[in-house]
Design a protein around this motif. Structure first.
Motif, short mmCIF file in Angstrom:
data_model
loop_
_atom_site.label_atom_id
_atom_site.label_comp_id
_atom_site.label_asym_id
_atom_site.label_seq_id
_atom_site.Cartn_x
_atom_site.Cartn_y
_atom_site.Cartn_z
N MET A 60 1.79 68.88 53.30
CA MET A 60 2.06 69.06 51.88
C MET A 60 3.08 68.06 51.34
N VAL A 61 4.20 67.92 52.01
CA VAL A 61 5.27 67.05 51.50
C VAL A 61 4.82 65.60 51.37
N PRO A 62 4.21 64.99 52.41
CA PRO A 62 3.79 63.60 52.24
C PRO A 62 2.71 63.41 51.19
N ILE A 63 1.78 64.35 51.07
CA ILE A 63 0.73 64.21 50.06
C ILE A 63 1.32 64.29 48.66
N VAL A 139 14.94 66.02 52.26
CA VAL A 139 15.24 64.70 52.84
C VAL A 139 13.99 63.82 52.86
N ALA A 140 12.88 64.39 53.31
CA ALA A 140 11.64 63.62 53.38
C ALA A 140 11.18 63.18 51.99
N SER A 141 11.43 64.00 50.99
CA SER A 141 11.02 63.67 49.62
C SER A 141 11.61 62.34 49.17
N ILE A 142 12.86 62.08 49.55
CA ILE A 142 13.53 60.86 49.13
C ILE A 142 12.85 59.63 49.75
N GLN A 186 8.61 62.16 58.91
CA GLN A 186 8.61 63.58 59.28
C GLN A 186 9.61 63.85 60.40
N GLN A 187 9.63 63.00 61.41
CA GLN A 187 10.56 63.19 62.53
C GLN A 187 12.00 62.97 62.10
N TRP A 188 12.24 62.03 61.20
CA TRP A 188 13.60 61.82 60.69
C TRP A 188 14.08 63.07 59.96
N ALA A 189 13.19 63.64 59.14
CA ALA A 189 13.56 64.84 58.40
C ALA A 189 13.79 66.02 59.35
N LEU A 215 16.47 56.65 57.56
CA LEU A 215 16.19 57.20 56.23
C LEU A 215 16.86 56.37 55.14
N ILE A 216 18.10 56.00 55.38
CA ILE A 216 18.83 55.21 54.38
C ILE A 216 18.25 53.81 54.26
N VAL A 217 17.99 53.17 55.41
CA VAL A 217 17.47 51.80 55.39
C VAL A 217 16.11 51.73 54.71
N VAL A 218 15.21 52.64 55.07
CA VAL A 218 13.87 52.62 54.49
C VAL A 218 13.92 52.89 53.00
N THR A 219 14.72 53.85 52.57
CA THR A 219 14.80 54.19 51.15
C THR A 219 15.37 53.02 50.35
N VAL A 220 16.46 52.45 50.82
CA VAL A 220 17.10 51.34 50.10
C VAL A 220 16.20 50.10 50.11
N ALA A 221 15.63 49.78 51.27
CA ALA A 221 14.79 48.58 51.38
C ALA A 221 13.54 48.70 50.52
N ALA A 222 12.89 49.86 50.54
CA ALA A 222 11.69 50.05 49.74
C ALA A 222 11.99 49.96 48.25
#
Length: 239
Positions: A60-63, A139-142, A186-189, A215-222
């Motif tokens: 649900m969350v990723p979709i 967390v995953a939502s971000i 998912q595993q990070w969350a 989580l921080i790197v992926v969010t900021v980089a994206a």
């Protein structure tokens, strides 16, 4: 950086009648399934873990993240209406940042809250399982919102690629290939959820420090790269 006008237009686009129905379908299904399971099995921590981990967080969350992240900007780029937004005196990184905030808020609202309600239905938050998976959904939502917003800026097939990532990489490879789990939102969350939960059922293959950094790197980089891609869109008359 946050622009209220851009936010209002993005909310209006994401929460239109048809898209809102799509966003609401999976949360409603989760709550219905949870209610039925509770009636059939009673309060059971293992069942709560299976439903919240296997359906809520893994599917649900990723979709919902795909729908909100790509929908925050993808349709505007596809139909060309983004040129009207870009012609306004708003810096393009501010546009991306604002759309990211909206995408995160929508993803959280349609995933974290239903996850918590489902957890309460399933086992009354026994061993903090409902809270743990709610935190994981937040967390995953971000990260999902940032990743899928980026996809929306770089591809006209963002929804397809997003669903492939969510359903093939996260759900299939993430469960079968141990190395792939390290690169799984998912595993990070779940690493964060493991810290919150009192249950040994909630585990992750990634340590909390590593998960936090990723989580921080992926969010900021994206987010940064999405802003750079938006900069490359030029309007007629721009040099």
């Amino acid at each position: 950086m946050y622009d209220p006008t851009v936010a209002r237009l993005t909310y209006r686009g994401l929460l239109g009648r048809r898209r809102a129905l799509i966003l609401g379908a999976l949360p409603v299904l989760l709550i219905v399934i949870s209610a039925v399971v509770r009636v059939l099995t009673g309060a059971d921590d293992q069942v709560a873990h299976d439903v919240l981990g296997g359906f809520a967080l893994a599917t649900m969350v990723p979709i919902i993240g795909v729908i909100a992240g790509t929908g925050a900007i993808g349709p505007e780029i596809d139909d060309g209406s983004v040129v009207y937004l870009l012609s306004k005196p708003v810096k393009r990184p501010a546009i991306i940042f604002t759309k990211l905030i909206v995408a995160i808020a929508v993803t959280m609202a349609f995933s974290a809250l239903p996850t918590f309600v489902a957890g309460l239905i399933l086992n009354g938050n026994g061993q903090q399982i409902a809270v743990a998976y709610t935190v994981a959904a937040l967390v995953a939502s971000i990260a999902y919102a940032a990743l899928f917003l980026l996809l929306g800026t770089v591809s006209r097939h963002a929804v397809v690629f997003g669903l492939v990532y969510a359903l093939v990489w996260e759900a299939l490879f993430g469960s079968l290939v141990s190395g792939a789990r390290t690169l799984s939102v998912q595993q990070w969350a779940l690493a964060v959820a493991h810290k919150v939960s009192d249950s040994s059922l909630v585990t992750s293959d990634v340590g909390l420090p590593t998960a936090t950094v990723l989580l921080i790197v992926v969010t900021v980089a994206a987010t940064w790269y999405a802003g750079q891609k938006l900069r490359t869109l030029t309007l007629a008359g721009e040099e």
